[in-house]
Design a protein around this motif. Structure first.
Motif, mmCIF file in Angstrom:
data_model
loop_
_atom_site.group_PDB
_atom_site.id
_atom_site.type_symbol
_atom_site.label_atom_id
_atom_site.label_comp_id
_atom_site.label_asym_id
_atom_site.label_seq_id
_atom_site.Cartn_x
_atom_site.Cartn_y
_atom_site.Cartn_z
ATOM 1 N N ASP A 133 0.758 -1.066 -0.055
ATOM 2 C CA ASP A 133 0.100 -0.020 0.074
ATOM 3 C C ASP A 133 0.761 1.371 -0.137
ATOM 4 O OD1 ASP A 133 -2.275 -1.548 -0.136
ATOM 5 O OD2 ASP A 133 -2.348 -1.544 2.221
ATOM 6 N N PHE A 134 2.127 1.191 -0.476
ATOM 7 C CA PHE A 134 2.991 2.449 -0.634
ATOM 8 C C PHE A 134 2.462 3.370 -1.361
ATOM 9 C CE2 PHE A 134 6.102 5.062 -2.450
ATOM 10 C CZ PHE A 134 6.877 5.731 -1.445
ATOM 11 N N THR A 135 2.088 4.737 -0.917
ATOM 12 C CA THR A 135 1.777 5.738 -1.652
ATOM 13 C C THR A 135 2.833 6.957 -1.182
ATOM 14 O OG1 THR A 135 0.387 6.223 0.015
ATOM 15 C CG2 THR A 135 -0.641 5.344 -2.009
ATOM 16 N N PRO A 136 3.390 7.693 -2.084
ATOM 17 C CA PRO A 136 4.409 8.751 -1.632
ATOM 18 C C PRO A 136 3.457 9.818 -0.782
ATOM 19 C CG PRO A 136 4.374 8.253 -3.747
ATOM 20 C CD PRO A 136 3.110 7.595 -3.552
ATOM 21 N N SER A 137 4.473 10.285 0.083
ATOM 22 C CA SER A 137 4.036 11.422 0.870
ATOM 23 C C SER A 137 5.165 12.213 1.076
ATOM 24 C CB SER A 137 3.384 11.008 2.178
ATOM 25 O OG SER A 137 4.483 10.500 2.937
ATOM 26 N N PRO A 138 4.708 13.601 1.630
ATOM 27 C CA PRO A 138 6.106 14.344 1.871
ATOM 28 C C PRO A 138 7.281 13.556 2.934
ATOM 29 C CG PRO A 138 3.861 15.751 2.041
ATOM 30 C CD PRO A 138 3.744 14.125 1.828
ATOM 31 N N ALA A 139 6.892 12.987 3.751
ATOM 32 C CA ALA A 139 7.694 12.476 4.479
ATOM 33 C C ALA A 139 8.208 11.193 3.994
ATOM 34 C CB ALA A 139 7.009 12.006 5.931
ATOM 35 N N ASP A 140 7.790 10.572 3.021
ATOM 36 C CA ASP A 140 8.035 9.241 2.545
ATOM 37 C C ASP A 140 7.860 9.292 0.823
ATOM 38 O OD1 ASP A 140 8.917 6.531 2.036
ATOM 39 O OD2 ASP A 140 6.959 5.845 3.118
ATOM 40 N N ARG A 141 8.782 10.074 0.372
ATOM 41 C CA ARG A 141 8.305 10.298 -1.087
ATOM 42 C C ARG A 141 8.672 9.718 -2.372
ATOM 43 N NH1 ARG A 141 11.590 15.797 -1.776
ATOM 44 N NH2 ARG A 141 13.365 14.630 -1.319
ATOM 45 N N SER A 142 9.533 8.447 -2.109
ATOM 46 C CA SER A 142 9.591 7.742 -3.260
ATOM 47 C C SER A 142 9.777 6.260 -3.003
ATOM 48 C CB SER A 142 11.092 8.215 -3.842
ATOM 49 O OG SER A 142 12.216 7.477 -3.090
ATOM 50 N N GLY A 143 9.404 5.397 -3.785
ATOM 51 C CA GLY A 143 9.322 3.951 -3.595
ATOM 52 C C GLY A 143 10.472 3.582 -3.475
ATOM 53 N N HIS A 144 11.684 4.219 -4.228
ATOM 54 C CA HIS A 144 13.148 3.737 -4.183
ATOM 55 C C HIS A 144 13.552 3.906 -2.580
ATOM 56 C CE1 HIS A 144 17.325 5.046 -3.587
ATOM 57 N NE2 HIS A 144 17.615 4.330 -4.624
ATOM 58 N N ASP A 145 12.994 5.061 -1.933
ATOM 59 C CA ASP A 145 13.751 5.393 -0.542
ATOM 60 C C ASP A 145 12.723 4.538 0.447
ATOM 61 O OD1 ASP A 145 15.345 7.120 -1.584
ATOM 62 O OD2 ASP A 145 14.225 8.790 -0.894
ATOM 63 N N HIS A 146 11.562 4.235 0.043
ATOM 64 C CA HIS A 146 10.866 3.294 1.093
ATOM 65 C C HIS A 146 11.283 1.920 0.902
ATOM 66 C CE1 HIS A 146 7.092 2.567 3.573
ATOM 67 N NE2 HIS A 146 7.068 1.206 2.868
ATOM 68 N N PHE A 147 11.562 1.549 0.034
ATOM 69 C CA PHE A 147 12.014 0.156 -0.269
ATOM 70 C C PHE A 147 13.286 -0.057 0.463
ATOM 71 C CE2 PHE A 147 14.478 -3.185 -2.310
ATOM 72 C CZ PHE A 147 13.314 -4.269 -2.647
ATOM 73 N N PHE A 148 14.319 0.674 0.351
ATOM 74 C CA PHE A 148 15.682 0.388 0.879
ATOM 75 C C PHE A 148 15.361 0.796 2.440
ATOM 76 C CE2 PHE A 148 17.022 0.770 -3.313
ATOM 77 C CZ PHE A 148 17.896 -0.330 -3.656
ATOM 78 N N ALA A 149 14.813 1.617 2.912
ATOM 79 C CA ALA A 149 14.512 1.878 4.225
ATOM 80 C C ALA A 149 13.922 0.744 5.205
ATOM 81 C CB ALA A 149 13.574 3.209 4.406
ATOM 82 N N ALA A 150 13.135 -0.042 4.130
ATOM 83 C CA ALA A 150 12.206 -1.138 4.921
ATOM 84 C C ALA A 150 13.234 -2.165 5.486
ATOM 85 C CB ALA A 150 11.505 -2.019 3.728
ATOM 86 N N PHE A 151 14.529 -2.291 5.287
ATOM 87 C CA PHE A 151 15.526 -3.404 5.707
ATOM 88 C C PHE A 151 15.783 -2.800 7.060
ATOM 89 C CE2 PHE A 151 15.394 -4.015 1.301
ATOM 90 C CZ PHE A 151 15.475 -5.430 1.329
ATOM 91 N N ARG A 152 15.796 -1.514 7.354
ATOM 92 C CA ARG A 152 16.167 -1.181 8.730
ATOM 93 C C ARG A 152 15.281 -1.336 9.810
ATOM 94 N NH1 ARG A 152 13.991 3.613 10.407
ATOM 95 N NH2 ARG A 152 13.323 5.093 9.114
ATOM 96 N N HIS A 153 13.773 -1.617 9.269
ATOM 97 C CA HIS A 153 12.928 -1.638 10.200
ATOM 98 C C HIS A 153 12.759 -3.057 10.719
ATOM 99 C CE1 HIS A 153 10.648 2.053 9.631
ATOM 100 N NE2 HIS A 153 11.009 1.863 8.298
ATOM 101 N N PHE A 154 13.483 -3.986 10.148
ATOM 102 C CA PHE A 154 13.544 -5.414 10.779
ATOM 103 C C PHE A 154 15.206 -5.913 10.866
ATOM 104 C CE2 PHE A 154 12.454 -5.804 6.190
ATOM 105 C CZ PHE A 154 13.405 -6.535 5.739
ATOM 106 N N GLY A 155 16.021 -5.000 10.860
ATOM 107 C CA GLY A 155 17.532 -5.348 10.885
ATOM 108 C C GLY A 155 17.849 -5.859 11.950
ATOM 109 N N SER A 156 17.294 -5.758 13.114
ATOM 110 C CA SER A 156 17.620 -6.265 14.526
ATOM 111 C C SER A 156 17.354 -7.841 14.691
ATOM 112 C CB SER A 156 17.131 -5.401 15.453
ATOM 113 O OG SER A 156 15.720 -5.684 15.507
ATOM 114 N N ILE A 157 16.478 -8.416 13.860
ATOM 115 C CA ILE A 157 16.084 -9.746 13.811
ATOM 116 C C ILE A 157 16.487 -10.674 12.999
ATOM 117 C CG2 ILE A 157 14.007 -9.688 12.710
ATOM 118 C CD1 ILE A 157 12.450 -10.934 15.049
ATOM 119 N N ASP A 158 17.236 -10.271 11.846
ATOM 120 C CA ASP A 158 17.411 -11.378 10.731
ATOM 121 C C ASP A 158 18.542 -12.216 11.441
ATOM 122 O OD1 ASP A 158 19.670 -9.949 10.383
ATOM 123 O OD2 ASP A 158 18.877 -8.501 8.876
#
Length: 522
Positions: A133-158
């Motif tokens: 459900d990604f949609t760009p917003s002023p704080a999350d502007r591009s699919g590129h940035d959202h995609f690569f940022a996703a990994f830090r959200h679960f990096g502590s568990i992998d």
């Protein structure tokens, strides 16, 4: 890990891989390899019906998924379940899994176990950890940035759940009817990076860098192998391989690519590469190397040619190591025009890559006609990732170079990239390709075979000089579904690649026999 465990994990014994043919036909599957089939008409019947096409292509035999980051292959829901099992906290501010336990949550935190009763918080975390459900917003502007940022959200568990991740990837591959996967993993990577920082590089003096690092290589290889042992053992336990309750994933064959982060200073990148090459040479589970992380990163762009020269040097130190390199995952919106002109060519001509991951900016390379001709002549295969190219680069449809590669005779195969983050699977890639590019059944079958043909699986190919569908001389006259003697039998006994290709052909026989009679496809 012993060879007996690896054989059990990958199910590569000849009797297992070709047994499926026995119940289907007395003929060799190669005898029907190019025979006209009613399945083509069945495919044409469903190709304009997305639901039935999806069912058809789910059951369609797929040779390999060669571009698959193991950490990115995992769905967020499973990550959150593991966090709950481990008693960890999640942050409702940063929307990430935290590394500490949660007996007394701080402000803005909650136990992962509490997510089951808080669907809004769980949904926000899943969206942050994936492209859902990604949609760009002023704080999350591009699919590129959202995609690569996703990994830090679960990096502590992998790190603690590598085996769980492998089990999930194998089970999903089995559900997708995939014969072989080649996940990218990075065991012992932090230790390799630390070793690099202890030995600053003097420009591009790779020989000196290798000499300085050499005393530490053995210990780094041992650590990487031990971590891989633990991952394989955990996956086997989760999948219950070798027991009556074995999961379907146990039948999927697996080898690994060692992946290196390209966004660090040169000495840290070099150390990863040097140790990674040594791991591949020491451990037959690893069949090649790749270099990962955003290609448009400032350091990755600045040091791109330097990295390619590192590969060139290390391929002389450790001859015979296969390379599949991320190259050309770029657009003019991410980098200046000069940044689009040389990455694919340098990956092939300097580093010696046998496969290219993504290759999206091929049309912007210098002398694109010559480069495409070189790739076709050298049989450099391109791993096509349609969904992630859309989500990250906003390149899709007619703007994607898949038709260009096919027109130029460059071998291509579909792959998933990061199917968990992208919320997809390989069937989704086949459906997308079929619908977008008007591909025939023969086109899809060729790409399926091409995946196995260009996999870095040990052994001689079943096909003659990369001509998928044309058997090597040893197997051209075989009439038995399971040759027990003769040159073809010898090939199947000695070559893991040929055995898996034989298995895929047997699966095509079964699918092409049954699909035309499936009532849902009529």
């Amino acid at each position: 890990m012993g060879s007996r465990h690896r054989a059990t994990m990958r199910c590569t014994l000849p009797s297992v891989l070709v047994a499926v043919a026995l119940s289907l036909t007395a003929l060799s599957p190669l005898a029907r390899a190019e025979a006209p089939s009613a399945v083509e008409q069945t495919y044409n019947t469903v190709r304009n019906d997305p639901v039935r096409l999806g069912l058809f292509l789910r059951a369609f035999p797929k040779g390999a998924d060669l571009h698959n980051h193991l950490v990115g292959a995992i769905y967020a829901e499973n990550m959150l379940n593991w966090a709950a099992q481990d008693g960890l906290c999640v942050s409702l501010k940063s929307l990430e899994i935290l590394s500490h336990a949660c007996p007394h949550p701080k402000e803005g935190e909650m136990p992962a176990t509490a997510l089951a009763g808080n669907p809004d918080a769980e949904s926000r975390l899943i969206d942050a950890m994936s492209m859902r459900d990604f949609t760009p917003s002023p704080a999350d502007r591009s699919g590129h940035d959202h995609f690569f940022a996703a990994f830090r959200h679960f990096g502590s568990i992998d790190a603690a759940h590598q085996g769980d991740m492998l089990a999930e990837a194998m089970d999903r591959a089995a559900h997708d009817h995939i014969t072989y996967i080649e996940p990218m993993i990075s065991p012992a990577l932090p230790a390799m990076i630390r070793a690099g920082f202890k030995h600053p590089m003097n420009g591009d003096d790779f020989a000196a860098a290798h000499k300085a690092l050499e005393p530490e290589i053995s210990a780094l290889v041992t650590q990487a192998r031990q971590e891989t042992d633990a991952m394989d053992k955990q996956a086997q336990t989760v999948l219950k391989c070798g027991t009556p309750e074995a999961h379907p994933g146990c039948s999927v064959s697996v080898h690994y690519l060692f992946q290196v982060l390209r966004t660090l200073p040169p000495q840290a990148v070099y150390a990863q590469l040097d140790a990674g090459y040594a791991v591949v040479k020491a451990d037959p589970r690893f069949v090649g190397l790749n270099i990962v992380a955003p290609e448009d990163d400032a350091i990755a762009m600045r040091d791109y040619t330097l990295h390619m020269r590192m590969f060139q040097f290390l391929s002389q130190v450790y001859p015979g190591v296969n390379l599949s390199l991320h190259a050309g995952e770029l657009t003019g919106k991410l980098v200046p025009p000069e940044g689009l002109k040389h990455h694919i060519r340098e990956a092939i001509e300097i580093a010696g890559a046998k496969r290219i991951g993504h290759g999206v900016d091929i049309a912007s390379e210098d002398d694109v006609t010559g480069l495409l001709a070189e790739m076709a002549k050298k049989h450099v295969m391109v791993e096509i990732n349609l969904t992630s190219n859309d989500e990250i680069l906003n390149v899709k449809g007619a703007e994607h170079p898949l038709p260009l590669y096919r027109r130029a005779g460059v071998p291509v195969a579909l792959s998933t990239d990061d199917e968990g983050v992208s919320r997809g699977d390989l069937t989704q890639e086949y459906v997308r390709a079929a619908q977008t590019y008007n591909l025939s059944y023969a086109d899809l079958k060729q790409m399926s075979r091409t995946g196995l043909e260009y996999a870095f699986i040990p052994g001689q190919s079943l096909w003659d000089n990369h001509q998928v569908g044309k058997p090597v001389a040893a197997c051209q006259t075989v009439s038995s579904s399971q040759p027990e003697s003769g040159p073809c039998a010898d090939l199947l006994k000695t070559s893991e690649k040929a055995r898996l290709q034989w298995q895929l052909e047997s699966r095509f026989v079964a699918f092409e026999t049954s699909a035309p009679h499936e009532s849902l496809y009529q």
